[in-house]
Write a protein that holds these residues in place. Structure first.
Motif, PDB file in Angstrom:
ATOM      1  N   ILE A 161       1.912  12.199  -9.576  1.00 54.24           N
ATOM      2  CA  ILE A 161       1.217  13.489  -9.614  1.00 54.24           C
ATOM      3  C   ILE A 161       2.240  14.623  -9.489  1.00 54.24           C
ATOM      4  O   ILE A 161       2.174  15.611 -10.224  1.00 54.24           O
ATOM      5  CB  ILE A 161       0.142  13.573  -8.513  1.00 54.24           C
ATOM      6  N   GLY A 162       3.202  14.467  -8.588  1.00 56.19           N
ATOM      7  CA  GLY A 162       4.274  15.458  -8.456  1.00 56.19           C
ATOM      8  C   GLY A 162       5.083  15.571  -9.733  1.00 56.19           C
ATOM      9  O   GLY A 162       5.483  16.672 -10.136  1.00 56.19           O
ATOM     10  N   LEU A 163       5.331  14.433 -10.394  1.00 54.95           N
ATOM     11  CA  LEU A 163       6.058  14.438 -11.661  1.00 54.95           C
ATOM     12  C   LEU A 163       5.291  15.249 -12.705  1.00 54.95           C
ATOM     13  O   LEU A 163       5.885  16.042 -13.442  1.00 54.95           O
ATOM     14  CB  LEU A 163       6.255  12.996 -12.138  1.00 54.95           C
ATOM     15  N   LEU A 164       3.977  15.079 -12.743  1.00 56.11           N
ATOM     16  CA  LEU A 164       3.161  15.846 -13.694  1.00 56.11           C
ATOM     17  C   LEU A 164       3.195  17.345 -13.387  1.00 56.11           C
ATOM     18  O   LEU A 164       3.262  18.169 -14.302  1.00 56.11           O
ATOM     19  CB  LEU A 164       1.718  15.340 -13.689  1.00 56.11           C
ATOM     20  N   ILE A 165       3.144  17.686 -12.102  1.00 52.12           N
ATOM     21  CA  ILE A 165       3.203  19.103 -11.715  1.00 52.12           C
ATOM     22  C   ILE A 165       4.541  19.698 -12.150  1.00 52.12           C
ATOM     23  O   ILE A 165       4.598  20.748 -12.799  1.00 52.12           O
ATOM     24  CB  ILE A 165       3.010  19.263 -10.192  1.00 52.12           C
ATOM     25  N   GLU A 166       5.623  19.007 -11.771  1.00 57.24           N
ATOM     26  CA  GLU A 166       6.974  19.509 -12.069  1.00 57.24           C
ATOM     27  C   GLU A 166       7.216  19.620 -13.562  1.00 57.24           C
ATOM     28  O   GLU A 166       7.682  20.647 -14.065  1.00 57.24           O
ATOM     29  CB  GLU A 166       7.999  18.562 -11.444  1.00 57.24           C
ATOM     30  N   ASN A 167       6.911  18.563 -14.290  1.00 59.34           N
ATOM     31  CA  ASN A 167       7.210  18.553 -15.718  1.00 59.34           C
ATOM     32  C   ASN A 167       6.176  19.301 -16.537  1.00 59.34           C
ATOM     33  O   ASN A 167       6.433  19.668 -17.678  1.00 59.34           O
ATOM     34  CB  ASN A 167       7.413  17.113 -16.186  1.00 59.34           C
ATOM     35  N   GLY A 168       5.013  19.570 -15.927  1.00 63.14           N
ATOM     36  CA  GLY A 168       4.050  20.459 -16.566  1.00 63.14           C
ATOM     37  C   GLY A 168       4.619  21.868 -16.694  1.00 63.14           C
ATOM     38  O   GLY A 168       4.392  22.561 -17.690  1.00 63.14           O
ATOM     39  N   ARG A 180       0.841  -1.200   0.000  1.00 60.42           N
ATOM     40  CA  ARG A 180       0.000   0.000   0.000  1.00 60.42           C
ATOM     41  C   ARG A 180       0.872   1.243   0.000  1.00 60.42           C
ATOM     42  O   ARG A 180       0.627   2.192  -0.738  1.00 60.42           O
ATOM     43  CB  ARG A 180      -0.915  -0.010   1.236  1.00 60.42           C
ATOM     44  N   GLU A 181       1.898   1.244   0.842  1.00 57.39           N
ATOM     45  CA  GLU A 181       2.800   2.396   0.944  1.00 57.39           C
ATOM     46  C   GLU A 181       3.481   2.687  -0.383  1.00 57.39           C
ATOM     47  O   GLU A 181       3.502   3.829  -0.842  1.00 57.39           O
ATOM     48  CB  GLU A 181       3.856   2.104   2.014  1.00 57.39           C
ATOM     49  N   ILE A 182       4.032   1.659  -1.011  1.00 61.87           N
ATOM     50  CA  ILE A 182       4.732   1.859  -2.282  1.00 61.87           C
ATOM     51  C   ILE A 182       3.759   2.319  -3.360  1.00 61.87           C
ATOM     52  O   ILE A 182       4.070   3.212  -4.151  1.00 61.87           O
ATOM     53  CB  ILE A 182       5.473   0.570  -2.699  1.00 61.87           C
ATOM     54  N   THR A 183       2.568   1.734  -3.386  1.00 63.50           N
ATOM     55  CA  THR A 183       1.567   2.139  -4.380  1.00 63.50           C
ATOM     56  C   THR A 183       1.205   3.607  -4.220  1.00 63.50           C
ATOM     57  O   THR A 183       1.206   4.371  -5.194  1.00 63.50           O
ATOM     58  CB  THR A 183       0.308   1.264  -4.256  1.00 63.50           C
ATOM     59  N   LEU A 184       0.893   4.022  -2.982  1.00 62.28           N
ATOM     60  CA  LEU A 184       0.549   5.429  -2.748  1.00 62.28           C
ATOM     61  C   LEU A 184       1.733   6.351  -3.038  1.00 62.28           C
ATOM     62  O   LEU A 184       1.562   7.432  -3.608  1.00 62.28           O
ATOM     63  CB  LEU A 184       0.064   5.628  -1.314  1.00 62.28           C
ATOM     64  N   PHE A 243       2.981  17.091   1.911  1.00 64.86           N
ATOM     65  CA  PHE A 243       1.708  16.901   2.596  1.00 64.86           C
ATOM     66  C   PHE A 243       1.051  15.561   2.243  1.00 64.86           C
ATOM     67  O   PHE A 243       0.449  14.931   3.102  1.00 64.86           O
ATOM     68  CB  PHE A 243       0.764  18.076   2.334  1.00 64.86           C
ATOM     69  N   SER A 244       1.200  15.113   1.023  1.00 67.81           N
ATOM     70  CA  SER A 244       0.585  13.822   0.670  1.00 67.81           C
ATOM     71  C   SER A 244       1.363  12.658   1.276  1.00 67.81           C
ATOM     72  O   SER A 244       0.748  11.703   1.766  1.00 67.81           O
ATOM     73  CB  SER A 244       0.472  13.673  -0.848  1.00 67.81           C
ATOM     74  N   TYR A 245       2.689  12.708   1.281  1.00 66.35           N
ATOM     75  CA  TYR A 245       3.468  11.610   1.868  1.00 66.35           C
ATOM     76  C   TYR A 245       3.192  11.483   3.359  1.00 66.35           C
ATOM     77  O   TYR A 245       2.993  10.399   3.871  1.00 66.35           O
ATOM     78  CB  TYR A 245       4.969  11.820   1.670  1.00 66.35           C
TER      79      TYR A 245
END
Length: 178
Positions: free
Chosen positions: A96-103, A85-89, A137-139
């Motif tokens: 999502i962070g990758l999308l924000i950064e690379n966006g 569960r931890e690795i999946t989350l 905050f998500s981690y």
């Protein structure tokens, strides 16, 4: 029937408790930033691939490095019972962070038509800053949950069980010594 609970810590006490976590998170994050920028700049200059592709490669390598730092240093005391569960989350929130950064890199490169090393790195800095806040905050909220502390009455109730287990182990040790 009233339920007695311990007094809630003040805001100052809670912030003091989080400050050590924030400092460790920042150290792991800085290592991740060095890895991210180092890998992505090396790839873009060595291959001359598209900026977003190179940025994604750097981000993925940094995510792997960061997971090791978060799991084994920052949040080492978190509940490890559900590692899948931890690795999946972690991967979902990292994506999502990758999308924000690379966006931000995509927007700078393809919408603003700003190219070059300075524009590339400036867009990565902006995107990384926003993505880092999201990841922190998500981690801490969903990925690396702390193990619940036992209430005082639960600790007192567990003491006889622990003492009995220690006596059994001592008896087994004595049997092996003979």
């Amino acid at each position: 029937m009233t339920k007695h609970s311990a007094p809630r810590p003040s805001l100052t006490q809670r912030l003091r408790g989080v400050s050590g976590e924030v400092l460790k998170f920042a150290v792991v994050g800085l290592v991740g930033i060095v890895v991210n920028f180092g890998v992505s700049n090396a790839v873009i200059h060595a291959t001359h691939w598209a900026p977003v592709r190179c940025s994604v490669i750097g981000t993925v390598v940094a995510i792997l490095a960061n997971y090791l730092g978060y799991r084994y240093w920052v949040y080492r005391d978190s509940d490890a019972a559900s590692r899948r569960r931890e690795i999946t989350l972690f991967l979902v929130f990292s994506a999502i962070g990758l999308l924000i950064e690379n966006g931000a890199v995509w927007f700078t490169t393809y919408t603003l038509a700003m190219t070059g090393t300075v524009a590339y790195n400036a867009s990565k800095v902006a995107g990384t800053g926003v993505a880092t806040l999201f990841r922190f905050f998500s981690y801490r909220t969903w990925v690396f949950k702390a193990m619940p502390e036992l209430a005082e009455h639960e600790q007192l109730a567990a003491q006889p069980v622990v003492a009995q287990a220690e006596r059994i182990l001592a008896a087994e040790d004595a049997a092996y010594i003979k």
